[in-house]
Design an enzyme around this catalytic site. Structure first.
Site, PDB file in Angstrom:
ATOM      1  N   LYS A   2       0.816  -1.218   0.000  1.00  0.00           N
ATOM      2  CA  LYS A   2       0.000   0.000   0.000  1.00  0.00           C
ATOM      3  C   LYS A   2       0.851   1.272   0.000  1.00  0.00           C
ATOM      4  CE  LYS A   2      -4.198  -1.789   0.125  1.00  0.00           C
ATOM      5  NZ  LYS A   2      -5.092  -1.635  -1.037  1.00  0.00           N
ATOM      6  N   GLU A   4      -9.697   5.921   3.116  1.00  0.00           N
ATOM      7  CA  GLU A   4     -10.535   4.867   3.678  1.00  0.00           C
ATOM      8  C   GLU A   4      -9.637   3.675   3.925  1.00  0.00           C
ATOM      9  OE1 GLU A   4     -10.099   5.229   0.476  1.00  0.00           O
ATOM     10  OE2 GLU A   4      -9.509   3.181  -0.007  1.00  0.00           O
ATOM     11  N   SER A  10       1.769  -9.630  -0.777  1.00  0.00           N
ATOM     12  CA  SER A  10       1.496  -8.190  -0.739  1.00  0.00           C
ATOM     13  C   SER A  10       1.642  -7.547   0.622  1.00  0.00           C
ATOM     14  CB  SER A  10       0.083  -7.928  -1.273  1.00  0.00           C
ATOM     15  OG  SER A  10      -0.849  -8.713  -0.552  1.00  0.00           O
TER      16      SER A  10
END
Lengths: 421, 269
Positions: A113, A135, A402
């Site tokens: 991210k 969010e 990830s």
């Protein structure tokens, strides 16, 4: 005459092939459409802000200073490139293709991210916006947003469903340590979807001074495009690393798909490499047949939610269904529009893995490789393990690992009946 | 002429401005909606915006979000919202009714099927919060061919070139969202509204009604003075929520507010 016809045929087919090839990476079109998907389904208040963002991004993505700052932070702040690691014992256990892990879990803040957040925080800075909002579902994007806000001196507010706050408490506290305000969202299903709606509401109210950092390849154009571009560093590195280590391309790439940013990031640089299978893994939750899952590409119909047209979990009246997955980060009824398009043109395949399979893979990676994966990433891993067993030993699978699973320890301990207090 | 055009003509003849009222279909129960629509017309409402309940009303503030949730508890959706309009038309063939909401239920029904069903029920148009003109072309064709008006929105952030484009596409009337924010946001800046509406008027193709931040007779009168009409939504929905358990008092309270606004608007036009 016959040869001319054949030449024309061949030329035409080459053009067609070239045309299709080109179409794979030039998407989206000017208005943000990937074939029938994507677009800008938002209120009029936001149309001008989205046009400004699109214009700023199209300019800055070719700006030397902007790119230099982005790549500087990816190297020195995030810790890139992330390794492409050979999971030798896991490979031996499955008895088939080599399983390579793209170690996004080793990034600063523990997931992919952060790549996107660095890019978007820089956009906010260049656009002169002092406040960012985000969010979050699992909290990884919230943590990454709060992190870059601290790094760039921006005010930050994160919206998070109250159910997710309960199941991801370490990340909630972490965001607060980083100076962000975490706002619980109690409307609707109290998960990622509702957090996104609430962030949109904040944005329409504070559009003048606020930059909205969307965490995945969904939402209105230009978000699916720019998030993909910032995340494509994953695939660019993986492609070069694979060629360097093996002198050949991988046979398959596997990544989990919620909104789909880690998958899009690793798929995108391989779109033209037609021999490389691209496989997205959705969460089947308690099982696709139970309806309790979050797998719109596997079961959904085309719909429009939160700014874009895509596959959506909905009933026959167009009302959005509640979703379920053990992984908060995959618990979302829609999916990025580029995935919808890649599914339709059959350039990528989409499958689903349930909670049980993901938990099994989660435990296996701990025991065999000493790596604690995020529950999200464990979905991709679970599919890759089964796939490896069906492939030959000289073939290569890259799994996008990830994120790391520290945030999931409370969830796992609860499943195992262990009290951490 | 369409019911909406007739309505604005009638208002102009009477030197009145449009009072546009918004309630969510099925809030708090399906049985109350049609009687409430008649009550509001009797109290002076010119046009009814009927909210179509949706699971994810992303442009709404908390008051109208809860109205959607109350209606959804009774499974009120697009199909039975349209049926309510058909029922309303049994007694009222004059007052325009437009459906306000989000695109996905219409996407699920199919554009052609929706337009045919809505037109046959006596619906006059739609205001779709999450469909800007760029995304509305195909639906517009289906609607216009059935005589329905696609009504588009303007915002404080809309620049002139874009406003001109919107006026090329909108039909019936145009809705100016006067405040940056969700429904129910406060801070109505009457000077700013006056300035923007006057600027739009130079090239407007339809009447312009103004919504957001209008909650009583005074604010409705201020808006009526500078535009073609005022929209009231959250203030009505708040009264519905407050009187959820008492349908008689609910209908009285809603009628009183509509009548107050009508009187205040008529006093200044």
């Amino acid at each position: 005459m016959t040869s001319t016809v054949e030449d024309d045929g061949q030329a035409a087919s080459e053009v067609r092939a070239a045309g299709i090839n080109e179409a794979l990476t030039v998407m989206p079109d000017e208005k943000g459409h990937f074939g029938p998907y994507g677009g800008q389904f938002v209120s009029e208040i936001l149309m001008t802000a989205l046009a400004e963002l699109d214009q700023a991004y199209r300019h800055l993505k070719n700006d030397k200073n902007f790119l230099a700052e982005f790549h500087h932070d990816l190297e020195h702040y995030v810790g890139r490139p992330s390794p492409l690691y050979f999971a030798e014992r896991l490979t031996k256990q499955m008895g088939g293709a080599r399983i390579m892990l793209k170690r996004e879990d080793l990034n600063h803040t523990g997931a992919h991210k952060i790549n996107n957040c660095i890019g978007q925080a820089l956009l906010a800075k260049y656009m002169g916006k002092p406040r960012v909002i985000a969010e979050t579902g699992a909290g990884q994007h919230g943590v990454a947003s709060a992190t870059v806000a601290a790094r760039f001196g921006l005010k930050c507010r994160v919206y998070m469903g109250s159910d997710d706050i309960a199941r991801q408490s370490p990340n909630v506290y972490r965001m607060k340590l980083l100076g962000a305000e975490v706002v619980p969202v109690t409307s609707g299903s109290r998960t990622l979807k509702d957090a996104l709606s609430e962030a949109m509401r904040d944005w329409v109210t504070n559009v003048d001074d606020t930059y909205y950092i969307i965490g995945t390849v969904a939402g209105p154009h230009p978000y699916p495009m720019l998030v993909r571009d910032f995340q494509s560093v994953i695939g660019i590195e993986a492609r070069a690393q694979c060629l360097k280590q093996f002198g050949t391309m991988p046979d398959a790439i596997v990544a989990c798909v919620g909104g789909g940013s880690n998958a899009m990031g690793i798929f995108y640089p391989f779109l033209e490499d037609r021999d490389v299978r691209l496989i997205g893994v959705e969460p089947a939750g308690h099982g696709l047949e139970t309806g309790q899952h979050a797998a719109p590409l596997s079961t959904g119909k085309i719909g429009i939610l939160q700014g874009n047209r895509t596959y959506l979990m909905q009933d026959s009246d167009g009302q959005v269904l509640d979703t379920y997955s053990i992984s908060a980060g995959l618990d979302y009824p829609g999916v990025g529009p580029e995935h919808a398009w890649l599914k339709d043109i059959k350039r990528a395949e989409y499958v689903a893995v349930d909670d049980k399979q993901a938990l099994h893979a989660f435990r296996q990676l701990n025991r065999l490789e000493g790596i604690l994966p995020a529950l999200e990433s464990a979905h991709g891993l679970a599919y890759a393990m089964d796939l490896a067993a069906t492939m030959s030993k000289d073939e290569i699978i890259i799994v996008n690992l990830s994120g790391r699973g520290d945030k999931d320890i409370p969830t796992m301990a609860k499943i195992d009946g262990i009290s951490l207090d | 002429m369409s019911r909406i055009a007739d309505c604005f003509q009638r208002l102009a003849d009477n030197r009145q401005k449009a009072l546009v009222v918004y309630v969510v279909a099925g809030d708090p129960t399906p049985a109350i909606t049609v009687p409430l629509m008649h009550d509001m017309v009797a109290s002076g409402a010119s046009i009814i915006e009927l909210g179509v309940p949706f699971t994810d009303p992303e442009a709404e503030g908390p008051v109208i979000q809860l109205a959607h949730e109350r209606a959804m508890r009774h499974r009120v959706i697009l199909r039975n919202t349209i049926a309510m309009v058909a029922s309303f038309r049994e007694q009222d063939t004059v007052t325009p009714v437009v459906l306000m909401g989000y695109i996905n239920p219409i996407e699920a029904m199919g554009y052609e099927a929706f337009a045919a069903l809505a037109a046959s029920a006596g619906v006059d148009g739609t205001i779709l919060v999450n469909v800007p003109p760029e995304e509305g072309r195909v639906l517009d064709q289906a609607m216009i061919s059935q005589g329905l008006d696609p009504i588009y929105l303007l915002a404080p952030t809309t620049p002139e070139a874009r406003a001109r484009m919107i006026f090329e596409r909108t039909r019936g009337f145009t809705y100016y969202v006067s405040v940056k924010g969700t429904t129910g946001a406060g801070n109505l800046d009457i000077d700013e509204v006056t300035r923007r509406v006057a600027a739009f008027k130079a090239y407007a193709t339809t009447p312009i009604v103004v919504g957001f931040g209008i909650k009583d007779g005074e604010s409705a009168a201020q808006i009526a003075r500078v535009s073609d009409g005022a929209v009231v939504g959250t203030a009505l929905v708040s009264l519905i929520a407050a009187n959820e358990q008492d349908p008689v008092r609910l209908r009285e309270a809603v009628s009183e507010l509509v009548a107050d606004m009508r009187a205040a608007m008529d006093a200044v036009s």
